[in-house]
Design a protein around this motif. Sequence first.
Motif, PDB file in Angstrom:
ATOM      1  N   TYR A   8      43.790  38.078  39.029  1.00  0.00           N
ATOM      2  CA  TYR A   8      44.335  37.489  40.251  1.00  0.00           C
ATOM      3  C   TYR A   8      43.978  36.015  40.328  1.00  0.00           C
ATOM      4  CZ  TYR A   8      45.290  42.197  41.779  1.00  0.00           C
ATOM      5  OH  TYR A   8      45.790  43.461  41.855  1.00  0.00           O
ATOM      6  N   THR A  10      43.161  33.128  42.707  1.00  0.00           N
ATOM      7  CA  THR A  10      42.710  33.005  44.089  1.00  0.00           C
ATOM      8  C   THR A  10      42.949  31.583  44.581  1.00  0.00           C
ATOM      9  OG1 THR A  10      40.421  32.524  43.447  1.00  0.00           O
ATOM     10  CG2 THR A  10      40.982  34.838  43.881  1.00  0.00           C
ATOM     11  N   GLY A  19      44.330  36.271  47.054  1.00  0.00           N
ATOM     12  CA  GLY A  19      44.518  36.502  45.633  1.00  0.00           C
ATOM     13  C   GLY A  19      45.912  37.031  45.369  1.00  0.00           C
ATOM     14  N   ASN A  21      48.479  38.437  42.009  1.00  0.00           N
ATOM     15  CA  ASN A  21      48.478  38.853  40.616  1.00  0.00           C
ATOM     16  C   ASN A  21      49.037  37.740  39.747  1.00  0.00           C
ATOM     17  OD1 ASN A  21      49.332  40.229  38.066  1.00  0.00           O
ATOM     18  ND2 ASN A  21      48.414  41.961  39.133  1.00  0.00           N
ATOM     19  N   MET A 111      38.857  47.290  44.917  1.00  0.00           N
ATOM     20  CA  MET A 111      39.657  46.874  46.069  1.00  0.00           C
ATOM     21  C   MET A 111      39.560  47.895  47.192  1.00  0.00           C
ATOM     22  SD  MET A 111      43.102  45.346  44.489  1.00  0.00           S
ATOM     23  CE  MET A 111      43.093  44.396  43.002  1.00  0.00           C
ATOM     24  N   THR A 126      41.667  44.304  50.270  1.00  0.00           N
ATOM     25  CA  THR A 126      40.684  43.223  50.303  1.00  0.00           C
ATOM     26  C   THR A 126      39.715  43.443  49.147  1.00  0.00           C
ATOM     27  OG1 THR A 126      39.171  44.386  51.776  1.00  0.00           O
ATOM     28  CG2 THR A 126      40.842  42.955  52.804  1.00  0.00           C
ATOM     29  N   LEU A 127      39.008  42.388  48.841  1.00  0.00           N
ATOM     30  CA  LEU A 127      38.077  42.407  47.731  1.00  0.00           C
ATOM     31  C   LEU A 127      36.939  41.453  48.077  1.00  0.00           C
ATOM     32  CD1 LEU A 127      37.584  43.098  44.665  1.00  0.00           C
ATOM     33  CD2 LEU A 127      38.948  41.091  44.146  1.00  0.00           C
ATOM     34  N   TYR A 135      41.723  38.322  50.519  1.00  0.00           N
ATOM     35  CA  TYR A 135      42.895  39.138  50.836  1.00  0.00           C
ATOM     36  C   TYR A 135      43.743  39.224  49.572  1.00  0.00           C
ATOM     37  CZ  TYR A 135      41.851  38.345  55.780  1.00  0.00           C
ATOM     38  OH  TYR A 135      41.253  38.293  57.011  1.00  0.00           O
ATOM     39  N   VAL A 136      44.035  40.440  49.117  1.00  0.00           N
ATOM     40  CA  VAL A 136      44.845  40.632  47.915  1.00  0.00           C
ATOM     41  C   VAL A 136      46.293  40.851  48.352  1.00  0.00           C
ATOM     42  CG1 VAL A 136      45.191  42.020  45.846  1.00  0.00           C
ATOM     43  CG2 VAL A 136      42.872  41.626  46.718  1.00  0.00           C
TER      44      VAL A 136
END
Length: 161
Positions: A8, A10, A19, A21, A111, A126-127, A135-136
């Motif tokens: 990802y 960021t 983040g 992909n 995650m 989230t991670l 925030y993904v």
Amino acid sequence: MSLTINSYLTFQIAGELFGINVAKVLEIREYMEPKAIPQSLEFVKGVIEYQQEVIPVIDTGLKFGMAPVEIQAATCMIILQLVSDVLGKTYRVVVLVDAVSDVIECEESEMKTISDDYKPAYINATLTREDKFIYVLNADMVFNQKEIIAMTDILKGVKNK
């Protein structure tokens, strides 16, 4: 059971870390002034040319209901290739971000999903990495069908001028 490793990119918007992909990222550029478009969506700041294609520049701060991106030395433009399942097509956009941070790899198990009741559709999970909350995003869900159609119509108008 094998775990999928995901990479990802960021980036920061209004003090928050997001983040996306890396498979969606075509290019990262230094900020350049986009060409303005009259009567556009509030979050569309203009257009740039990318590989003989005119694509919209999105103020991610406004799109996410936050403060607008303030243009500074660290401001970047991230060119994304997204997919609209509803319209059955791919399209490109440029997102303005306050700064690009890093590329991280994480396993799906790291995650934490968010209840559908408490999130916009484009936030997958989230991670936490090195005490930073990320925030993904599901990039393909950031724009709804009406917004994609509106951006496409705006671009058709630009091309016909």
